[in-house]
Design an enzyme around this catalytic site. Structure first.
Site, PDB file in Angstrom:
ATOM      1  N   ASP A 128      26.114  25.697 -11.392  1.00  0.00           N
ATOM      2  CA  ASP A 128      24.932  26.466 -10.993  1.00  0.00           C
ATOM      3  C   ASP A 128      24.750  26.551  -9.469  1.00  0.00           C
ATOM      4  O   ASP A 128      24.000  27.396  -8.981  1.00  0.00           O
ATOM      5  CB  ASP A 128      23.655  25.857 -11.599  1.00  0.00           C
ATOM      6  CG  ASP A 128      23.722  25.752 -13.112  1.00  0.00           C
ATOM      7  OD1 ASP A 128      24.530  26.467 -13.722  1.00  0.00           O
ATOM      8  OD2 ASP A 128      22.967  24.938 -13.677  1.00  0.00           O
ATOM      9  N   GLY A 171      23.513  29.635 -15.093  1.00  0.00           N
ATOM     10  CA  GLY A 171      22.945  29.326 -13.775  1.00  0.00           C
ATOM     11  C   GLY A 171      21.567  28.698 -13.839  1.00  0.00           C
ATOM     12  O   GLY A 171      20.984  28.329 -12.839  1.00  0.00           O
ATOM     13  N   ARG A 272      26.061  47.806 -24.309  1.00  0.00           N
ATOM     14  CA  ARG A 272      26.598  46.630 -25.003  1.00  0.00           C
ATOM     15  C   ARG A 272      26.346  45.385 -24.154  1.00  0.00           C
ATOM     16  O   ARG A 272      26.178  45.483 -22.941  1.00  0.00           O
ATOM     17  CB  ARG A 272      28.110  46.768 -25.215  1.00  0.00           C
ATOM     18  CG  ARG A 272      28.511  47.896 -26.141  1.00  0.00           C
ATOM     19  CD  ARG A 272      28.227  47.532 -27.603  1.00  0.00           C
ATOM     20  NE  ARG A 272      28.822  48.488 -28.515  1.00  0.00           N
ATOM     21  CZ  ARG A 272      28.242  49.609 -28.921  1.00  0.00           C
ATOM     22  NH1 ARG A 272      27.038  49.929 -28.481  1.00  0.00           N
ATOM     23  NH2 ARG A 272      28.859  50.417 -29.772  1.00  0.00           N
TER      24      ARG A 272
HETATM   25  O1  F6P Z   1      23.810  23.307 -15.696  1.00  0.00           O
HETATM   26  C1  F6P Z   1      24.980  23.883 -16.180  1.00  0.00           C
HETATM   27  C2  F6P Z   1      24.694  24.765 -17.347  1.00  0.00           C
HETATM   28  O2  F6P Z   1      25.908  25.349 -17.773  1.00  0.00           O
HETATM   29  C3  F6P Z   1      23.618  25.840 -17.123  1.00  0.00           C
HETATM   30  O3  F6P Z   1      24.116  26.939 -16.399  1.00  0.00           O
HETATM   31  C4  F6P Z   1      23.220  26.154 -18.542  1.00  0.00           C
HETATM   32  O4  F6P Z   1      21.917  26.668 -18.631  1.00  0.00           O
HETATM   33  C5  F6P Z   1      23.300  24.816 -19.210  1.00  0.00           C
HETATM   34  O5  F6P Z   1      24.182  24.017 -18.441  1.00  0.00           O
HETATM   35  C6  F6P Z   1      23.798  24.875 -20.623  1.00  0.00           C
HETATM   36  O6  F6P Z   1      23.706  23.614 -21.170  1.00  0.00           O
HETATM   37  P1  F6P Z   1      24.444  23.150 -22.502  1.00  0.00           P
HETATM   38  O7  F6P Z   1      25.872  22.874 -22.150  1.00  0.00           O
HETATM   39  O8  F6P Z   1      23.720  21.914 -22.888  1.00  0.00           O
HETATM   40  O9  F6P Z   1      24.341  24.262 -23.487  1.00  0.00           O
END
Ligand code: F6P
Length: 348
Positions: A128, A171, A272
């Site tokens: 992120d 992000g 889409r």
């Molecule tokens: O913080 C990294 C991240 O990939 C974010 O971009 C995303 O919102 C989150 O983690 C997703 O988390 P998880 O892997 O728990 O679904």
């Protein structure tokens, strides 16, 4: 002989293994023993660690994921969690810890250091790129590279079918991945949590573009973008389960689909959606991330050797420096207006 533990916490991220390798090799060279703590803070809460030697870290530089495993365990949210972390640390004969993580994992490290003088050094990880105190986190370059490649591929199919393609990227509450992949991929509309362009404005940009002779468009939307309307209404689209983790984060995802429906209904353009999801976190790190992760790992090891704790390795310009963990985790680094202006200049 002194002993250092290494843990990886939070979402996995390309380059974690490169850091583990660099820390381990430098610490072994400095005559320390190294222990791999399993699955983030959970390993210290539950007492799971294993020795790391040259053999264990051999061949892992280009590998995605983390050989140590990771969780979003927050010891401050587990009954007796902090005491258990301190007890495991003692029992394992550890003298220092390198915590590789984002705002959550490093937030715990900062708090343990402030409240218990815990000897910890941080390494800034997250796709992120939302950690303060450093110009870039490792993993971000890989995520942007993957998203850009996807946008390039969607461009050719958008063009063939005269479609609008909405690409949803990760992000969380920072739009860095959307901004960079959108600029690099030549997106026509980029929607971020920090600069919420309304659905009406986005549609009017697309309509103008199509009126000017283009019959396809690419829209990049960050998962944390709130559907924003001219009326002032705003709606955060979260995953169906609406679950939160131990750090209180709601699981995001799904705004791309809602946005695609809105665009098709309002403009009549066939639309889409592609949700890139965890593909952005998987697989091998880019050379840039491998190098950054390696430099961070060496810096973290040197901070441990020097007994300089409560610090985080950071990138300032082209230099690897160290900053206070507290400073790095006190607020999120989000997209600035100056950065957003780059996207805005080429919109539509
Ligand atoms: O913080 C990294 C991240 O990939 C974010 O971009 C995303 O919102 C989150 O983690 C997703 O988390 P998880 O892997 O728990 O679904």
């Amino acid at each position: 002989m002194a002993r250092v533990g290494i843990l990886t916490g939070g979402g996995d991220c390309p380059g974690l293994n490169a850091v583990i390798r660099a820390v381990t090799r430098r610490m072994l060279d400095l005559d320390w023993e190294v222990a791999g703590v399993r699955e983030g803070w959970r390993g210290l809460v539950e007492g799971i660690a294993e020795p790391l030697g040259r053999r264990e870290v051999s061949g892992i530089l280009p590998r995605g994921g983390t050989i140590l495993g990771t969780t979003r365990t927050n010891p401050y949210k587990v009954e007796g969690g902090v005491e258990k972390v301190l007890a495991t640390f003692e029992r394992e004969g550890l003298d220092a810890l390198v915590a590789i993580g984002g705002e959550d994992t490093l937030g715990v490290a900062a708090r343990l250091h402030a409240e218990h003088g815990f000897p910890v050094v941080g390494v800034p990880k997250t796709i992120d790129n939302d950690l303060s105190g450093t110009d870039y986190t490792f993993g971000f370059d890989t995520a942007v590279t993957i998203a850009t490649e996807a946008i390039d591929r969607l461009h050719t199919t958008a063009e063939s079918h005269n479609r609008v393609m909405v690409v949803e990227v990760m992000g969380r509450h920072a739009g860095w991945i959307a901004l960079h992949s959108g600029i690099a991929g030549g997106a026509d509309v980029i929607l971020l949590p920090e600069q919420p362009v309304s659905v009406e404005e986005a549609c009017s940009l697309l309509e103008k573009r199509h009126a000017g002779g283009k019959d396809f468009s690419i829209v990049v939307v960050s998962e944390g973008y709130e559907l924003t309307y001219a009326s002032g209404e705003r709606q955060l689209v979260a995953g169906k389960a609406r679950t939160t983790d131990q750090f209180g984060h709601v699981v995001l995802g799904g705004v791309g689909g809602e946005l695609a429906r809105e665009i098709e209904d309002r403009t009549g353009f066939e639309t889409r959606v592609t949700v890139l999801g965890h593909v952005q976190r998987g697989g091998t790190p880019t050379p840039r991330d491998r190098v950054l992760a390696t430099r961070y790992g060496l810096k973290a090891a040197d901070l441990v050797e020097a007994g300089t704790f409560g610090r985080m390795a950071a990138l300032h310009g082209d230099e690897i420096v160290d900053v206070s963990l507290e400073e790095a985790t006190s607020e999120l680094k989000t997209v600035t207006p100056a950065w957003y202006a780059v996207a805005e200049a080429l919109a539509g």
